[in-house]
Enzyme design. Structure first.
Site, PDB file in Angstrom:
ATOM      1  N   GLN A  17      71.778  17.685  94.236  1.00 47.82           N
ATOM      2  CA  GLN A  17      70.803  18.116  93.203  1.00 47.82           C
ATOM      3  C   GLN A  17      71.559  19.049  92.264  1.00 47.82           C
ATOM      4  O   GLN A  17      71.375  20.265  92.253  1.00 47.82           O
ATOM      5  CB  GLN A  17      69.602  18.815  93.864  1.00 47.82           C
ATOM      6  CG  GLN A  17      68.490  19.212  92.892  1.00 47.82           C
ATOM      7  CD  GLN A  17      67.650  18.050  92.396  1.00 47.82           C
ATOM      8  OE1 GLN A  17      67.429  17.089  93.104  1.00 47.82           O
ATOM      9  NE2 GLN A  17      67.167  18.125  91.155  1.00 47.82           N
ATOM     10  N   LYS A  33      75.701   1.251  91.286  1.00 49.52           N
ATOM     11  CA  LYS A  33      74.515   1.505  92.116  1.00 49.52           C
ATOM     12  C   LYS A  33      73.448   2.221  91.298  1.00 49.52           C
ATOM     13  O   LYS A  33      73.759   3.054  90.459  1.00 49.52           O
ATOM     14  CB  LYS A  33      74.943   2.397  93.288  1.00 49.52           C
ATOM     15  CG  LYS A  33      73.819   2.841  94.194  1.00 49.52           C
ATOM     16  CD  LYS A  33      74.349   3.695  95.327  1.00 49.52           C
ATOM     17  CE  LYS A  33      74.405   5.159  94.968  1.00 49.52           C
ATOM     18  NZ  LYS A  33      74.880   6.003  96.068  1.00 49.52           N
ATOM     19  N   GLU A  38      63.086  32.443 114.004  1.00 46.26           N
ATOM     20  CA  GLU A  38      64.070  33.107 113.138  1.00 46.26           C
ATOM     21  C   GLU A  38      65.418  33.186 113.836  1.00 46.26           C
ATOM     22  O   GLU A  38      65.486  33.270 115.070  1.00 46.26           O
ATOM     23  CB  GLU A  38      63.578  34.513 112.766  1.00 46.26           C
ATOM     24  CG  GLU A  38      62.387  34.470 111.826  1.00 46.26           C
ATOM     25  CD  GLU A  38      61.897  35.857 111.428  1.00 46.26           C
ATOM     26  OE1 GLU A  38      62.436  36.859 111.940  1.00 46.26           O
ATOM     27  OE2 GLU A  38      60.960  35.930 110.613  1.00 46.26           O
TER      28      GLU A  38
HETATM   29  C1  R5P Z   1      75.587   9.911  96.005  1.00 45.63           C
HETATM   30  O1  R5P Z   1      75.892   9.822  94.832  1.00 45.63           O
HETATM   31  C2  R5P Z   1      76.599  10.019  97.072  1.00 45.63           C
HETATM   32  O2  R5P Z   1      77.885   9.921  96.557  1.00 45.63           O
HETATM   33  C3  R5P Z   1      76.402   8.966  98.150  1.00 45.63           C
HETATM   34  O3  R5P Z   1      76.614   7.687  97.589  1.00 45.63           O
HETATM   35  C4  R5P Z   1      75.025   9.061  98.730  1.00 45.63           C
HETATM   36  O4  R5P Z   1      74.805  10.336  99.220  1.00 45.63           O
HETATM   37  C5  R5P Z   1      74.817   8.052  99.837  1.00 45.63           C
HETATM   38  O5  R5P Z   1      73.498   8.157 100.250  1.00 45.63           O
HETATM   39  P1  R5P Z   1      72.875   7.100 101.251  1.00 45.63           P
HETATM   40  O6  R5P Z   1      73.782   7.029 102.449  1.00 45.63           O
HETATM   41  O7  R5P Z   1      71.518   7.668 101.581  1.00 45.63           O
HETATM   42  O8  R5P Z   1      72.774   5.810 100.532  1.00 45.63           O
END
Ligand code: R5P
Length: 287
Positions: A92, A189, A40
């Protein structure tokens, strides 16, 4: 200038808090923290009854607990402002599947302060959940100024084009590109899991140019590596990476450098070895 303002550094933001105190020429409190044998956390701040500014990023759960402890410890202060340079769990920001916790909302609701400041928080919609007036500061001009300084030396950055690795980063990228007077583009993406992403192949006008991939957060580095591969296929000269929040989870830095990236540039919202671009003045100006 207000002289009775005290900067209260949290354990995750000591260097940045020092920079803010320096920029404002105000006092930096000597915060004490350690862990008990059971794990803690203990935290103590000096008795201050003036205006305090707590600065604490929350990349880990323990940092969030420290932030709650800091706010509680400052309950005798006349005024409490909280700066959360990197607000963990911000991604989130909605219920992607039924039954999920909207974690960003849950954590924001527990923060009580007169004013709250975040920096390029992943979704500014979360600001409404803080108990106190909340403002998201924009570090795009700070990144833009850094790249502009590099651009004055062609061996550092030549004929740059700024690339958003997903649609969510387009506003940030557009803003930095406009600051630089450079072109920009974006990639589409799809995220499949916390550490798996795919990107849509696309023709990019980057041939012979230095490309700078700019994102708000770099976590596992997966997004950056895939984007870098596409930029090389399209004939980019050198590929650089910049971000606001260098989370750099696990072996992210190794993955990025293994992909042939020239360098990682990031702000000090998180205290990492790549955090060479300071947002201290940005915070000081807002306060
Ligand atoms: C997500 O929408 C954020 O803008 C970043 O693109 C994301 O956190 C990148 O995560 P990682 O480096 O794990 O691909």
């Amino acid at each position: 200038m207000e002289t009775s303002m005290y900067i209260i550094p949290g354990p995750a933001s000591q260097v940045l808090a020092g920079g803010v105190a320096r920029a404002l020429q105000c006092s930096l409190a000597d915060t004490e923290f350690f862990r008990f044998p059971d794990g803690e956390q203990y935290l103590r701040v000096p008795d201050i009854d003036d205006h305090v500014v707590i600065i604490q990023s929350t990349p880990a759960d323990s940092d969030y607990i420290a932030l709650l402890q800091l706010i509680d410890a400052c309950d005798t202060a006349g005024r409490v402002d909280v700066v959360i340079p990197y607000f963990g769990y911000a991604r989130q920001d909605r219920r992607f599947k039924s039954g999920e916790s909207v974690s960003a909302r849950a954590l924001a609701r527990a923060i009580t302060a007169d004013r709250v400041f975040t920096i390029n928080v992943h979704n500014s919609g979360v600001l409404q959940y803080f108990d106190g007036a909340a403002t998201d500061l924009d570090a795009a001009p700070v990144i833009g100024a850094h790249l502009a300084a590099m651009k004055t030396k062609t061996d550092e950055l030549d004929n740059p084009v700024i690339i958003a690795p997903d649609k969510g980063a387009v506003d940030l990228v557009r803003s930095v590109a406009e600051y630089l007077g450079a072109d920009f583009d974006y990639i589409e993406k799809t995220r499949h899991s916390g550490d798996t992403v795919t990107i849509k192949t696309k023709k990019l006008d980057v041939s012979g140019k230095d490309a700078v991939i700019l994102d708000d957060i770099i976590s596992t580095g997966g997004t950056i590596v895939k984007t870098s591969d596409l930029l090389r296929e399209n004939g980019a000269n050198r590929v650089f990476v910049a971000c606001i929040h260098p989370v750099l989870a696990r072996n992210a830095a190794t993955r990025i450098f293994s992909a042939g990236i020239e360098g990682i540039m990031a702000t000090d919202t998180l205290d990492r070895s790549v955090s060479g671009i300071s947002v201290a003045q940005l915070i000081a100006d807002a306060l």
